[in-house]
Motif scaffolding. Sequence first.
Motif, mmCIF file in Angstrom:
data_model
loop_
_atom_site.group_PDB
_atom_site.id
_atom_site.type_symbol
_atom_site.label_atom_id
_atom_site.label_comp_id
_atom_site.label_asym_id
_atom_site.label_seq_id
_atom_site.Cartn_x
_atom_site.Cartn_y
_atom_site.Cartn_z
ATOM 1 N N GLN A 13 0.850 -1.182 -0.087
ATOM 2 C CA GLN A 13 -0.139 0.211 0.031
ATOM 3 C C GLN A 13 0.859 1.324 0.122
ATOM 4 O O GLN A 13 2.036 1.030 0.443
ATOM 5 N N ALA A 14 0.228 2.306 -0.524
ATOM 6 C CA ALA A 14 0.932 3.381 -0.572
ATOM 7 C C ALA A 14 1.500 3.966 0.826
ATOM 8 O O ALA A 14 0.829 3.657 1.883
ATOM 9 N N GLY A 15 2.639 4.201 1.084
ATOM 10 C CA GLY A 15 3.251 4.618 2.459
ATOM 11 C C GLY A 15 4.135 3.715 3.175
ATOM 12 O O GLY A 15 4.841 3.886 3.865
ATOM 13 N N GLY A 16 3.810 2.241 2.285
ATOM 14 C CA GLY A 16 4.519 1.328 2.896
ATOM 15 C C GLY A 16 5.887 1.190 2.288
ATOM 16 O O GLY A 16 6.570 2.009 1.878
ATOM 17 N N SER A 17 6.652 0.072 2.701
ATOM 18 C CA SER A 17 7.907 -0.253 2.393
ATOM 19 C C SER A 17 8.474 -1.661 2.062
ATOM 20 O O SER A 17 7.642 -2.482 2.106
ATOM 21 N N LEU A 18 9.544 -1.571 1.160
ATOM 22 C CA LEU A 18 9.811 -2.855 0.580
ATOM 23 C C LEU A 18 11.608 -2.655 0.304
ATOM 24 O O LEU A 18 12.008 -1.708 0.318
ATOM 25 N N ARG A 19 11.894 -3.944 0.431
ATOM 26 C CA ARG A 19 13.324 -3.929 0.417
ATOM 27 C C ARG A 19 13.806 -4.981 -0.656
ATOM 28 O O ARG A 19 13.434 -6.042 -0.593
ATOM 29 N N LEU A 20 14.408 -4.537 -1.808
ATOM 30 C CA LEU A 20 14.801 -5.348 -2.882
ATOM 31 C C LEU A 20 16.177 -5.553 -2.769
ATOM 32 O O LEU A 20 17.018 -4.934 -2.037
ATOM 33 N N SER A 21 16.554 -6.686 -3.168
ATOM 34 C CA SER A 21 17.827 -7.391 -3.204
ATOM 35 C C SER A 21 18.127 -8.057 -4.443
ATOM 36 O O SER A 21 17.377 -8.276 -5.272
ATOM 37 N N CYS A 22 19.570 -7.805 -4.813
ATOM 38 C CA CYS A 22 20.137 -8.366 -6.150
ATOM 39 C C CYS A 22 21.155 -9.348 -5.760
ATOM 40 O O CYS A 22 22.532 -8.572 -5.306
ATOM 41 N N ALA A 23 21.160 -10.396 -5.677
ATOM 42 C CA ALA A 23 22.319 -11.355 -5.634
ATOM 43 C C ALA A 23 22.918 -11.567 -6.935
ATOM 44 O O ALA A 23 22.537 -11.685 -8.001
ATOM 45 N N ALA A 24 24.327 -11.695 -6.937
ATOM 46 C CA ALA A 24 25.332 -11.765 -8.008
ATOM 47 C C ALA A 24 25.863 -12.874 -7.894
ATOM 48 O O ALA A 24 26.489 -13.230 -6.872
#
Length: 122
Positions: A13-24
């Motif tokens: 929802q708007a105002g929320g948070s996410l954490r993206l990861s990029c493994a190499a």
Amino acid sequence: QVQLVESGGGLVQAGGSLRLSCAASGRTFTYARGWFRQAPGKEREFVAAISWDGGTTNYADSVKGRFTISRDNAKNTVYLQMNSLKPEDSAVYLCAAGGTYATSRYSDYHYWGQGTQVTVSS
């Protein structure tokens, strides 16, 4: 050969948070890393970048103060912490690797992941 795999996308929802990861895989710890995004019908857009040693970061004006890029070279992983998300942040987020500087130029990155979808509902 370098392979990048993103994870952490989803619906929020708007105002929320996410954490993206990029493994190499491969020797990416000497490369700068970047995050770009692409929404349907729009061009790929720079989001954030970090230099090879993590000492320099660079952000698009639209995400400054809300997103934070970081990296853990021991894990060969880069992260994008996204706070105060807005519906206009909805896009496929792509991880990239290349060069050594925290550049916003698409052409400076040699390796790309497949992307992870982020959808922000209003």
